[in-house]
Design an enzyme around this catalytic site. Structure first.
Site, PDB file in Angstrom:
ATOM      1  N   SER A 305     -12.008 -20.014 -28.909  1.00  0.00           N
ATOM      2  CA  SER A 305     -11.521 -21.105 -29.731  1.00  0.00           C
ATOM      3  C   SER A 305     -12.443 -21.445 -30.899  1.00  0.00           C
ATOM      4  O   SER A 305     -12.540 -20.692 -31.851  1.00  0.00           O
ATOM      5  CB  SER A 305     -11.275 -22.309 -28.829  1.00  0.00           C
ATOM      6  N   ASP A 316     -15.739 -12.712 -42.075  1.00  0.00           N
ATOM      7  CA  ASP A 316     -14.915 -12.593 -43.290  1.00  0.00           C
ATOM      8  C   ASP A 316     -15.695 -12.926 -44.554  1.00  0.00           C
ATOM      9  O   ASP A 316     -15.370 -12.433 -45.645  1.00  0.00           O
ATOM     10  CB  ASP A 316     -13.686 -13.493 -43.185  1.00  0.00           C
ATOM     11  N   LYS A 330      -8.432 -17.449 -27.971  1.00  0.00           N
ATOM     12  CA  LYS A 330      -7.786 -18.764 -27.837  1.00  0.00           C
ATOM     13  C   LYS A 330      -7.780 -19.423 -29.209  1.00  0.00           C
ATOM     14  O   LYS A 330      -8.777 -19.961 -29.646  1.00  0.00           O
ATOM     15  CB  LYS A 330      -8.538 -19.638 -26.826  1.00  0.00           C
TER      16      LYS A 330
END
Length: 402
Positions: A305, A316, A330
């Site tokens: 999560s 990224d 998640k």
């Protein structure tokens, strides 16, 4: 017909909005948004719901125990069935008592066993026990499957129903039937519930002037403690940092955005898409204190999560290597609604993506460098790999010893 109207009152709440974890704190793991106000339905029931009235009429006329039929119980059962049809592992219904207990949890009453759980492969699975909690001391491990709670099977329980059974007042005992990872026979583990500590950040300096920052979850105080750790790192003359998110089950959305912003210059941290394709973005916030620090991030299969949001943004933005194993996966946004009788429902309303568009839910984050620890070895190969990478960035003279 009056009974059909009563039955419909339970159902239309979900019919209008039907799109739906254990956490110490909420919004990403667990992933609960602020509870919505009670809603009143004015929508007409779909034609298909007429079958419910037919079944109710049949039961009242012909069931052998029709004199004991209970409208409330049948309405609750219908809601549970509706949520189960969504194929949403986080969809659940809680009766008024259990929903009230969730309310107290949101308001800061942290008592229980101290284990973060989620649904994995249709099993109630421990993501991680929190450090120095009753769960950890009793021998609960990451990857454990909880088969029973006080003798009640978890097979057909929703995540929230199972969690509400595990939680309870400190000093009381809960008995968990647990199957450890890579083992066949389950074991019964009694755990005396306690008050759960909320320490989420641990920092130390390692050899070679390397800072070691472990974040166990993203709670309300985490960002402040991260900033304190960065200050300690600079005062100690640190030259590189390992950020360890292994066994981190997640936490608050706003906090993970704040913490990630400590390490990034600008751009996106994450974005979400709802069922209509509407996009909401969370940008890097100004004032980051660790943007120039050479770093390596550690993750494993129990990083979930919020920790996946952090790792995905770091990858990224090409900020640092991420070392370890593919993460838990998640990445759903869940909401909860109180119903008119004090009960409540939970369900998924959106999913999280990394800045470059990688879906977190179900897929997780793939590290830039894969490394797996040997459970038979006491050597932390993942940390060793991170330290070697930092040594390479900093030059041979500064290589840390491990």
């Amino acid at each position: 017909m009056n009974k059909l109207r009563l039955f419909g009152t339970y159902l239309v709440v979900m019919a209008v909005g039907a799109v739906l974890a254990l956490a110490v704190n909420y919004v990403i793991q667990g992933t609960f948004n602020t509870p919505e106000p009670e809603i009143e339905s004015s929508a007409e029931l779909p034609t298909e719901f007429g079958r419910l009235g037919e079944v109710l009429d049949l039961l009242e006329k012909e069931h052998i125990d029709r004199s004991t039929l209970n409208d409330t119980d049948m309405g609750s059962g219908a809601i549970r069935g509706m949520l189960a049809s969504l194929n949403d592992p986080y969809a659940s219904y809680l009766d008024p008592q259990r929903f009230g207990e969730e309310e107290s949890k949101i308001q800061g009453v942290f008592e229980g066993i101290g284990a973060q759980v989620s649904i994995r492969d249709n099993h109630l699975t421990v993501i991680a026990p929190l450090p120095d909690t009753p769960a950890e001391r009793a021998g609960i491990r990451a990857g454990d499957v909880i088969l029973e709670v006080n003798g009640e099977s978890t097979e057909h329980l929703s995540l929230q129903e199972a969690v509400s059974l595990i939680r309870g007042e400190r000093g009381t005992t809960v008995n968990l039937l647990v199957r450890h990872a890579n083992q066949v026979d389950p074991v019964l583990i009694p755990i005396v519930r306690g008050e759960i500590p909320l320490e989420t950040v641990r920092f130390s300096m390692l050899d070679g002037d390397i800072g070691y920052l472990q974040i166990s979850s993203f709670a309300s105080t985490t960002n402040d403690h991260v900033k304190e750790a960065v200050e300690e790192y600079r005062n100690a003359g640190g030259r590189g940092m390992v950020v360890d998110l292994r066994y981190n089950p997640g936490g608050l959305l706003g906090v993970v955005v704040d913490v990630t912003s400590q390490f990034l210059e600008d751009g996106l941290v994450t974005y979400e898409l709802d069922g209509l394709g509407n996009r909401r973005e969370w940008e890097v916030r100004s004032g980051g204190t660790a943007r120039d620090i050479p770093m390596v991030v550690l993750v494993n299969q129990y990083s979930a999560s919020a920790s996946e949001v952090f790792a995905g943004a770091i990858i990224d933005h090409n900020r640092a290597p991420v070392v370890g194993e593919s993460t838990f996966g998640k990445g759903s946004v869940n909401t909860r609604h109180r119903l008119s009788d004090g009960s409540g429902v939970y369900y998924t309303i959106a999913r999280w993506y990394t800045p470059n568009g990688t879906l977190i839910e179900g897929s997780g984050i793939t590290p830039t460098i894969e490394a797996v620890n040997d459970p038979e070895s006491e050597t932390d190969l993942q940390l060793q790999q991170a330290l070697e990478l930092l040594g390479g960035q900093l030059g041979p003279a500064s290589q840390p010893q491990f």
